[in-house]
Scaffold this motif. Structure first.
Motif, short mmCIF file in Angstrom:
data_model
loop_
_atom_site.label_atom_id
_atom_site.label_comp_id
_atom_site.label_asym_id
_atom_site.label_seq_id
_atom_site.Cartn_x
_atom_site.Cartn_y
_atom_site.Cartn_z
N SER A 293 0.85 -1.20 0.00
CA SER A 293 0.00 0.00 0.00
C SER A 293 0.88 1.25 0.00
CB SER A 293 -0.92 0.00 1.22
OG SER A 293 -1.76 -1.13 1.20
N PHE A 294 2.02 1.19 0.69
CA PHE A 294 2.96 2.32 0.69
C PHE A 294 3.66 2.44 -0.66
CE2 PHE A 294 7.35 3.83 1.41
CZ PHE A 294 7.07 5.13 1.78
N TRP A 295 4.04 1.31 -1.22
CA TRP A 295 4.68 1.36 -2.54
C TRP A 295 3.75 2.02 -3.56
CZ3 TRP A 295 5.91 -4.59 -2.54
CH2 TRP A 295 6.91 -4.85 -1.60
N GLY B 285 1.79 5.01 6.60
CA GLY B 285 2.52 3.77 6.74
C GLY B 285 2.45 3.16 8.13
N PRO B 286 2.79 1.86 8.22
CA PRO B 286 2.67 1.12 9.48
C PRO B 286 3.47 1.72 10.64
CG PRO B 286 3.09 -0.37 7.65
CD PRO B 286 3.19 1.01 7.10
N ALA B 287 4.68 2.18 10.37
CA ALA B 287 5.51 2.66 11.49
C ALA B 287 4.88 3.87 12.17
CB ALA B 287 6.92 3.00 11.00
N TRP C 175 -6.92 3.70 6.68
CA TRP C 175 -7.77 2.97 5.72
C TRP C 175 -6.97 2.47 4.54
CZ3 TRP C 175 -11.02 2.27 9.14
CH2 TRP C 175 -11.50 3.30 9.95
N ARG C 176 -5.75 2.91 4.37
CA ARG C 176 -4.88 2.40 3.29
C ARG C 176 -4.39 0.99 3.58
NH1 ARG C 176 -5.72 4.75 -1.30
NH2 ARG C 176 -6.53 6.80 -0.77
N LEU D 108 -5.44 -2.18 13.29
CA LEU D 108 -6.88 -2.44 13.43
C LEU D 108 -7.43 -1.82 14.71
CD1 LEU D 108 -7.05 -6.14 12.15
CD2 LEU D 108 -7.78 -4.06 10.96
N GLU D 109 -6.64 -1.80 15.77
CA GLU D 109 -7.10 -1.16 17.02
C GLU D 109 -7.27 0.34 16.82
OE1 GLU D 109 -5.29 -4.40 20.21
OE2 GLU D 109 -4.39 -2.41 20.10
N VAL D 110 -6.35 0.95 16.09
CA VAL D 110 -6.48 2.38 15.82
C VAL D 110 -7.70 2.63 14.91
CG1 VAL D 110 -5.40 4.38 14.71
CG2 VAL D 110 -4.03 2.85 16.16
N SER D 111 -7.89 1.77 13.92
CA SER D 111 -9.06 1.91 13.03
C SER D 111 -10.35 1.85 13.84
CB SER D 111 -9.07 0.80 11.98
OG SER D 111 -7.87 0.78 11.25
#
Ligand code: FES
Length: 232
Positions: free
Chosen positions: A156-158, A165-167, A198-199, A221-224
């Motif tokens: 998704s970042f690419w 991004g995840p970090a 959502w990305r 997912l917890e943040v979502s």
């Protein structure tokens, strides 16, 4: 044992594009890839450029793509990889030289989620108390060393470099779920954006790449879920 080490090289003062170069290196099975890179630099080509500092998986400076997977060069051993090893810079970030990438975009995303403790309410007479259970709520995401292995392994970042991004989400999680912090809603607002959580397509590359075994997808997912509960 003799290892065939392929390194993707790029010198902006000389090359139009990156290319592979191959080196023969004597190694022991317990050597780390970082040892091999040092051997090439010290004995074959002093122009080889890479980042490293602690050499022990703490500073996060030597994340790179090793045999096609993001790893810390100081952590992965020769006996885990075999006689033929390839090393490339992280994908998705501009290459500065050889294995060094420009981390500015990565750290800009990190800064956007306010990765610091915010508490504007009056300071208690004693310290801001927190129970062991409250501390455990965000323990996993305190382990991030900002190596960028997760973000740069994420399709998704690419596909969309403006995705935080995840970090960045992991570091937002660390404060959003800290019972003492008071800026959770602001962070959730940032991460509810089109370039926020959502990305994530739950591909799990980030979990595989993380050298600290952080359950990154679960944190995302917890943040979502917090966004849905707090903002919807
Ligand atoms: S050199 Fe510090 S994490 Fe590898």
């Amino acid at each position: 044992m003799r290892v065939e080490l392929r390194i993707r090289r790029f010198d902006p003062e000389r090359d139009q594009a990156s290319h592979w170069e191959t080196y023969q290196v004597e190694a022991s099975p317990m050597d780390r890839v970082l040892n091999l890179l040092h051997a090439v630099k010290e004995e074959q080509d002093p122009t080889l450029t890479f980042r490293r500092s602690c050499g022990h998986g703490i500073c996060g400076s030597d994340a790179m793509r090793i045999n096609g997977r993001n790893r810390l060069a100081c952590k992965v051993r020769v006996d885990q990889l075999g006689h033929r090893i390839s090393v490339e810079p992280l994908l998705g970030l501009p290459v500065v030289k050889d294995l060094v990438v420009d981390m500015e975009g990565f750290f800009a995303a990190y800064r956007s989620v306010m990765p610091f403790f915010v508490a504007d309410s009056p300071v208690p007479v004693r310290e801001r108390l927190q129970s062991p259970a409250e501390r455990a709520r965000f323990d996993d995401t305190t382990k991030c060393i900002l190596c960028a292995a997760c973000t740069t392994s994420c399709p998704s970042f690419w596909a969309r470099r403006s995705y935080v991004g995840p970090a960045a989400i992991v570091n937002a999680h660390r404060f959003i779920f800290d019972s003492r912090d008071e800026a959770g809603p602001e962070r959730l607002q940032v991460l509810a954006d089109t370039d926020g959580v959502w990305r994530c397509r739950t591909i799990f590359n980030c979990v595989d790449a993380c050298p600290r075994q952080i359950q990154i997808t679960r944190a995302i997912l917890e943040v979502s879920r917090a966004i849905v509960e707090d903002i919807a």
